[in-house]
Design an enzyme around this catalytic site. Structure first.
Site, PDB file in Angstrom:
ATOM      1  N   ARG A 122      41.502  14.367  37.133  1.00  0.00           N
ATOM      2  CA  ARG A 122      41.495  15.426  36.348  1.00  0.00           C
ATOM      3  C   ARG A 122      40.996  17.098  35.740  1.00  0.00           C
ATOM      4  NH1 ARG A 122      43.375  11.188  32.808  1.00  0.00           N
ATOM      5  NH2 ARG A 122      45.891  10.862  33.046  1.00  0.00           N
ATOM      6  N   LYS A 144      40.872  30.793  41.374  1.00  0.00           N
ATOM      7  CA  LYS A 144      42.390  30.540  41.883  1.00  0.00           C
ATOM      8  C   LYS A 144      42.432  29.135  43.411  1.00  0.00           C
ATOM      9  CE  LYS A 144      45.589  35.051  41.558  1.00  0.00           C
ATOM     10  NZ  LYS A 144      46.042  35.829  42.305  1.00  0.00           N
ATOM     11  N   GLU A 186      39.533  42.946  52.401  1.00  0.00           N
ATOM     12  CA  GLU A 186      39.886  43.167  51.327  1.00  0.00           C
ATOM     13  C   GLU A 186      38.398  44.089  50.048  1.00  0.00           C
ATOM     14  OE1 GLU A 186      41.785  41.120  49.613  1.00  0.00           O
ATOM     15  OE2 GLU A 186      42.135  39.610  51.091  1.00  0.00           O
ATOM     16  N   LYS A 228      36.159  42.832  40.797  1.00  0.00           N
ATOM     17  CA  LYS A 228      37.258  41.540  41.214  1.00  0.00           C
ATOM     18  C   LYS A 228      36.926  40.518  39.535  1.00  0.00           C
ATOM     19  CE  LYS A 228      39.700  37.182  42.638  1.00  0.00           C
ATOM     20  NZ  LYS A 228      39.727  36.880  43.619  1.00  0.00           N
ATOM     21  N   GLU A 238      46.735  36.132  35.362  1.00  0.00           N
ATOM     22  CA  GLU A 238      47.590  37.111  36.227  1.00  0.00           C
ATOM     23  C   GLU A 238      48.981  37.219  35.182  1.00  0.00           C
ATOM     24  OE1 GLU A 238      47.417  37.150  40.459  1.00  0.00           O
ATOM     25  OE2 GLU A 238      49.566  37.890  40.743  1.00  0.00           O
ATOM     26  N   ARG A 242      45.902  41.507  36.806  1.00  0.00           N
ATOM     27  CA  ARG A 242      44.972  41.269  38.357  1.00  0.00           C
ATOM     28  C   ARG A 242      45.778  40.879  39.039  1.00  0.00           C
ATOM     29  NH1 ARG A 242      42.369  34.841  38.648  1.00  0.00           N
ATOM     30  NH2 ARG A 242      42.052  34.637  40.770  1.00  0.00           N
ATOM     31  N   ASN A 246      46.375  42.322  44.183  1.00  0.00           N
ATOM     32  CA  ASN A 246      47.134  42.309  45.381  1.00  0.00           C
ATOM     33  C   ASN A 246      47.780  43.246  45.804  1.00  0.00           C
ATOM     34  OD1 ASN A 246      47.335  38.980  44.718  1.00  0.00           O
ATOM     35  ND2 ASN A 246      48.888  40.206  43.259  1.00  0.00           N
ATOM     36  N   HIS A 249      48.899  43.624  49.808  1.00  0.00           N
ATOM     37  CA  HIS A 249      49.464  41.723  49.416  1.00  0.00           C
ATOM     38  C   HIS A 249      51.070  41.802  49.987  1.00  0.00           C
ATOM     39  CE1 HIS A 249      44.995  41.626  48.974  1.00  0.00           C
ATOM     40  NE2 HIS A 249      45.361  40.138  49.501  1.00  0.00           N
ATOM     41  N   HIS A 253      51.961  39.845  52.679  1.00  0.00           N
ATOM     42  CA  HIS A 253      52.017  38.605  53.190  1.00  0.00           C
ATOM     43  C   HIS A 253      53.815  38.612  53.584  1.00  0.00           C
ATOM     44  CE1 HIS A 253      50.518  37.156  49.219  1.00  0.00           C
ATOM     45  NE2 HIS A 253      49.214  36.886  50.471  1.00  0.00           N
ATOM     46  N   HIS A 267      44.578  37.397  57.495  1.00  0.00           N
ATOM     47  CA  HIS A 267      45.051  37.811  56.322  1.00  0.00           C
ATOM     48  C   HIS A 267      44.181  39.688  56.387  1.00  0.00           C
ATOM     49  CE1 HIS A 267      46.145  38.114  52.490  1.00  0.00           C
ATOM     50  NE2 HIS A 267      44.909  37.845  51.834  1.00  0.00           N
TER      51      HIS A 267
HETATM   52  N1  GLY Z   1      42.584  37.252  45.430  1.00  0.00           N
HETATM   53  C1  GLY Z   1      43.738  37.646  43.964  1.00  0.00           C
HETATM   54  C2  GLY Z   1      43.587  36.826  43.207  1.00  0.00           C
HETATM   55  O1  GLY Z   1      42.009  36.646  42.863  1.00  0.00           O
HETATM   56  O2  GLY Z   1      43.533  37.893  42.340  1.00  0.00           O
END
Ligand code: GLY
Length: 371
Positions: A122, A144, A186, A228, A238, A242, A246, A249, A253, A267
């Site tokens: 957990r 993430k 990025e 960030k 998000e 946040r 993107n 993106h 994608h 990417h």
């Molecule tokens: N890579 C986008 C984020 O971490 O929200």
């Protein structure tokens, strides 16, 4: 002394250390988090061959031993099968909740190991040691974690913040130029989404950074991570801001799916092309002057990066098919595509209010420029 960015999340605060030779100093930085002098490290075969011994020595200098698991490199490793392999191995290693698991590698290893750590007993703590530029400026920070499944990329995962991030900027010297530039996509994204002066700095310092200038590399990683961290501290899960991360993106994608997540498009390359398309879309919607997408594209070109759909080898689907693929994006809300658009360089915002026709025409024109 390395540069430090503090990610101040209540109860889950951590530091991102940035600088050269952090692998050899890893023992000193990791030791305060250990209940016993032993860590488990999960890496991939390529990164392991390059950097595991330096990490082993760095930990040993503080009396810490390590056991390592090597996984195959590549996006296919972000799978349920790998999660099972990691958790089985970690349990066999008798990893307990008070222990620390280290993810040594690029975005694939960071996302996978973070997810395994999130669900093992957990939740056990993990340290990110990102070895690609992309992982240093983006995926290792912000918590993430996750894997890809048949239905799409990153659709299974958890928010699980690391305990520490060690971004060793010397390891960037071992990257292939193409991988470095993909990560740079990025970096540029941060300037474009929220800091025009950083973009301006990249216009002058980007070439030196790419050529290996350590001061420029540290400064660019630090500024990106700080941006960030600021966004993640405002909106960890998000619900709002946040999503700005993107930028580029949604297009990216769709292009990654269309090219089968293959070597045809990395990417970060898709992010760069996606950012150029997002700025072009913003100009067509009258949100910013036409000079802005031109300036974005000029910088990407000057860096020798993929900039347009014409730079992707092989066939691409029609504009309609690409738009359909964009509709599969996990950022779709109530069936509506959300775009990150911009009122200018450094001024991005989120909107669902984009007429389908304008996007279709943009994609048609971009595809026509290929022929
Ligand atoms: N890579 C986008 C984020 O971490 O929200």
């Amino acid at each position: 002394m390395p540069e430090t960015v503090h990610v101040d999340l209540p109860g889950r605060a951590y530091d991102v250390l940035i600088g050269p030779d952090l692998l050899s100093a890893a023992g000193r930085h990791v030791a305060p988090f250990l209940a016993r002098p032993r860590v488990t490290v999960i890496t991939d075969e390529t990164v392991g061959a390059l950097h595991l011994e330096a990490l082993r020595e760095g930990l040993a200098s503080a009396g810490i031993t390590l056991e390592a698991l090597h996984l195959p490199p590549g996006e296919a490793t972000k799978s349920w099968a790998s999660v099972e392999r990691c958790t089985d191995w970690l349990l066999d290693q008798k990893v307990e909740r008070r222990d620390v698991v280290i993810a040594l590698g690029g975005g694939v290893i960071g996302d996978l190991v973070g997810f395994a750590a999130a669900i093992l007993r957990r939740g056990v703590r993990f340290v990110q040691i990102p070895t690609s530029l992309l992982a240093q400026v983006d995926s290792s920070v912000g918590g993430k974690t996750g894997i890809n499944v048949r239905q799409g990329k990153n659709l299974i995962g958890a928010f699980h913040q690391p305990t520490l991030v060690l971004a060793d900027t010397a390891v960037l010297g071992t990257l292939q130029p193409r991988d470095f530039l993909a990560g740079y996509g990025e970096v540029v994204k941060y300037g474009l989404l929220g800091d025009a002066s950083f973009f301006e700095w990249l216009e002058t310092q980007g070439p030196a950074m790419s050529a290996g200038d350590m001061g420029a590399r540290i400064a660019a990683v630090q500024r990106s991570v700080q941006m960030k961290a600021d966004i993640v501290m405002r909106d960890e899960t998000e619900q709002g801001d946040r999503a700005l991360l993107n930028l580029g993106h949604t297009f990216c994608h769709a292009l990654e799916t269309a090219t089968g997540y293959s070597d045809r498009l990395l990417h970060g390359e898709g992010v760069a092309i996606g950012c150029a398309l997002a700025f072009e879309l913003s100009a067509r919607l009258g949100l910013c002057a036409q000079e802005e997408p031109s300036r974005v594209r000029a910088h990407l070109r000057a860096m020798g990066m993929k900039t347009d759909l014409a730079d992707i080898d092989g066939d691409l689907p029609s504009a309609e098919a690409l738009l359909d693929l964009m509709g599969q994006d996990k950022k779709v809300v109530d069936g509506q595509l959300r775009f990150i658009l911009a009122r200018g360089i450094g001024q991005a915002f989120v909107t669902s209010d984009v007429p389908r026709d304008v996007v279709l025409n943009l994609l048609r024109d971009a595809l026509r420029d290929r022929s």
